[in-house]
Enzyme design. Structure first.
Site, PDB file in Angstrom:
ATOM      1  N   LYS A 156       0.822  -1.216   0.000  1.00 11.25           N
ATOM      2  CA  LYS A 156       0.000   0.000   0.000  1.00 11.25           C
ATOM      3  C   LYS A 156       0.851   1.259   0.000  1.00 11.25           C
ATOM      4  CE  LYS A 156      -4.392  -1.638   1.649  1.00 11.25           C
ATOM      5  NZ  LYS A 156      -5.533  -1.526   2.527  1.00 11.25           N
ATOM      6  N   LYS A 202      -4.233  -7.692  -6.888  1.00  6.66           N
ATOM      7  CA  LYS A 202      -5.529  -8.153  -6.386  1.00  6.66           C
ATOM      8  C   LYS A 202      -6.620  -7.115  -6.660  1.00  6.66           C
ATOM      9  CE  LYS A 202      -5.941  -6.610  -1.664  1.00  6.66           C
ATOM     10  NZ  LYS A 202      -7.034  -6.615  -0.751  1.00  6.66           N
ATOM     11  N   LYS A 223     -10.962  -2.358  -3.514  1.00  7.03           N
ATOM     12  CA  LYS A 223     -11.912  -1.234  -3.499  1.00  7.03           C
ATOM     13  C   LYS A 223     -11.241   0.063  -3.882  1.00  7.03           C
ATOM     14  CE  LYS A 223     -13.603  -2.642   0.949  1.00  7.03           C
ATOM     15  NZ  LYS A 223     -12.365  -2.759   1.710  1.00  7.03           N
TER      16      LYS A 223
HETATM   17  N1  AQP Z   1      -9.230  -9.425  -4.136  1.00  8.89           N
HETATM   18  C1  AQP Z   1      -9.638 -10.118  -3.085  1.00  8.89           C
HETATM   19  N2  AQP Z   1      -9.904 -11.436  -3.177  1.00  8.89           N
HETATM   20  C2  AQP Z   1     -10.336 -12.152  -2.097  1.00  8.89           C
HETATM   21  N3  AQP Z   1     -10.534 -11.582  -0.873  1.00  8.89           N
HETATM   22  C3  AQP Z   1     -10.279 -10.264  -0.748  1.00  8.89           C
HETATM   23  N4  AQP Z   1     -10.376  -9.423   0.285  1.00  8.89           N
HETATM   24  C4  AQP Z   1     -10.016  -8.191  -0.106  1.00  8.89           C
HETATM   25  N5  AQP Z   1      -9.668  -8.196  -1.400  1.00  8.89           N
HETATM   26  C5  AQP Z   1      -9.830  -9.477  -1.829  1.00  8.89           C
HETATM   27  C6  AQP Z   1     -10.820  -9.813   1.607  1.00  8.89           C
HETATM   28  O1  AQP Z   1     -11.890  -8.957   1.964  1.00  8.89           O
HETATM   29  C7  AQP Z   1     -11.849  -8.718   3.358  1.00  8.89           C
HETATM   30  C8  AQP Z   1     -11.936  -7.260   3.637  1.00  8.89           C
HETATM   31  O2  AQP Z   1     -10.789  -6.597   3.245  1.00  8.89           O
HETATM   32  P1  AQP Z   1     -10.536  -5.143   3.825  1.00  8.89           P
HETATM   33  O3  AQP Z   1     -11.579  -4.218   3.404  1.00  8.89           O
HETATM   34  O4  AQP Z   1     -10.333  -5.197   5.272  1.00  8.89           O
HETATM   35  O5  AQP Z   1      -9.152  -4.714   3.252  1.00  8.89           O
HETATM   36  P2  AQP Z   1      -8.341  -5.177   2.050  1.00  8.89           P
HETATM   37  O6  AQP Z   1      -7.942  -6.593   2.215  1.00  8.89           O
HETATM   38  O7  AQP Z   1      -7.237  -4.185   1.901  1.00  8.89           O
HETATM   39  O8  AQP Z   1      -9.418  -5.050   0.873  1.00  8.89           O
HETATM   40  P3  AQP Z   1      -9.485  -4.041  -0.314  1.00  8.89           P
HETATM   41  O9  AQP Z   1     -10.717  -4.298  -1.068  1.00  8.89           O
HETATM   42  O10 AQP Z   1      -8.199  -4.102  -1.092  1.00  8.89           O
HETATM   43  O11 AQP Z   1      -9.623  -2.656   0.421  1.00  8.89           O
HETATM   44  P4  AQP Z   1      -8.747  -1.356   0.277  1.00  8.89           P
HETATM   45  O12 AQP Z   1      -8.659  -1.079  -1.195  1.00  8.89           O
HETATM   46  O13 AQP Z   1      -9.480  -0.274   1.015  1.00  8.89           O
HETATM   47  O14 AQP Z   1      -7.405  -1.648   0.884  1.00  8.89           O
HETATM   48  C9  AQP Z   1     -10.550  -9.353   3.886  1.00  8.89           C
HETATM   49  O15 AQP Z   1     -10.873 -10.620   4.457  1.00  8.89           O
HETATM   50  C10 AQP Z   1      -9.745  -9.540   2.652  1.00  8.89           C
HETATM   51  O16 AQP Z   1      -8.856 -10.626   2.751  1.00  8.89           O
END
Ligand code: AQP
Length: 340
Positions: free
Chosen positions: A118, A201, A204
């Protein structure tokens, strides 16, 4: 290793940092629902304290938190069966987060790959909170003495760190307060990749909306994003081995498998030898059929923000009733005087 036998309890959370994606749904929320329906005690949080580790517009944060609550419920989480709440309403998270950041070691934090991903080359400009995030995540889980944590593959390292923090706390203070929580990483799509780049990956916060499917996307948008998803010119193979070195093709096959509840092998048995011109429309139809009822229900719930806030308030009180006594025991173990 903990000798106490802890009651089985599930905790997990998602950041209200944007639209819930298909990755969050397949990697996490679908599993949340299965665990709820298996009869284990389940606690699911909208982790707003984590979301603010990067800038969030206050109006958007409020909306995204309600939207995430609506998504949880629309996907099948029942506020009667599961405790649903937003993290900042239960102060044990922030307090225990501080206490555990005094247990976690800098060397451990320096190994966290998510911070490196990040922060990229801009680590010096990132918030201290983004770096300390895994200690707060440990607190989220341990405040409930949770034994199981359903997450996507990207969060595995943070749950392992939580185990290290729990073990060190128990050891340093000669207590058996924390269980060793198990990450639950299951299904065909534990790491859904970006539709534009099979090495990244789906996220969001990816600046490109075309990289992801949002749970709020309408049928035309879903179909168009899948049609334009990056692929290669080869037809689909009949065996899994044939997906080696083809991350984008593998990703679409995994998504199809996870949405239809079959294995990737079964998908290739059906589509092996066919071109993406045939596979993509089939995937789009499957995704639309699966997601349209969820987005419809989300829209219905979002029209009743007071009801969402009521559900979150009720969940926060139930969560606090579990976490506050655990926090009190932690302070006691550390040697803090309970003066009131
Ligand atoms: N691409 C993915 N495939 C499978 N699982 C995923 N998760 C996130 N992206 C994927 C799972 O969703 C849960 C919530 O994640 P989070 O919101 O706590 O943070 P993150 O993992 O950083 O997800 P994002 O979507 O990438 O959010 P941002 O962009 O805000 O950082 C977790 O269980 C994660 O494993």
């Amino acid at each position: 290793m903990s000798e106490t036998s802890f009651k089985q309890r599930v905790f997990s959370g998602i950041q209200p940092s944007g639209n819930l994606t298909l990755g969050n749904y397949l990697g996490a929320v679908k599993r949340f629902v299965e665990m709820q329906n298996s009869g284990i005690e389940t606690i699911y949080c909208m982790v707003d304290l984590h979301a603010i580790t990067v800038w969030q517009d206050p109006v958007a944060l409020r909306n995204q938190t309600r939207e995430l609550a609506a998504a949880y419920i629309a996907c099948g989480l029942d506020p009667q069966k599961s405790i649903l709440f937003n993290q900042s309403q239960v102060s044990a998270h922030a307090e225990l987060g501080w206490l555990l950041s005094c247990v976690a070691r800098l060397g451990w934090m320096n190994r966290m790959t998510q911070f490196k991903d990040k922060a990229g080359k801009n680590a010096e400009k990132m918030s201290l909170g983004l770096y300390a995030y895994p200690a707060l995540m440990a607190a989220d889980i341990l405040a409930y003495q949770a034994t199981h944590v359903p997450v996507g593959e990207d969060q595995k390292q943070h749950v392992e760190l939580t185990r290290d923090i729990a073990a060190k706390f128990n050891h340093d203070f000669g207590v058996d307060l924390f269980p060793m929580p198990e990450p639950i990483i299951e299904g065909a799509a534990t790491r859904v990749m970006s539709l534009r780049d099979g090495s990244k990956k789906m996220s969001k916060s990816d600046p490109s909306d075309k990289s992801r499917i949002n749970m709020t996307d309408d049928a035309d948008t879903i179909a168009s994003k899948i049609r334009k998803a990056k692929t290669d010119p080869e037809p689909l193979p009949s065996e899994l081995d044939g997906l080696q070195g083809r991350p984008e093709a593998r990703n679409l096959v995994n998504i199809y498998a996870a949405l239809s509840g079959v294995t990737p092998d079964a998908v290739l048995a059906e589509f092996g030898g066919q071109q993406f011109g045939t596979f993509k429309p089939a995937l789009a139809e499957l995704a639309v059929n699966h997601l349209a009822p969820i987005s419809g229900e989300m829209a219905r719930l979002m029209a009743q923000p007071d009801e969402i806030d009521r559900i979150l308030g009720d969940g926060a009180m139930r969560a606090d009733a579990i976490a506050a006594p655990v926090l009190a025991q932690v302070k006691e173990a550390i040697g803090m005087i309970s003066s009131r």
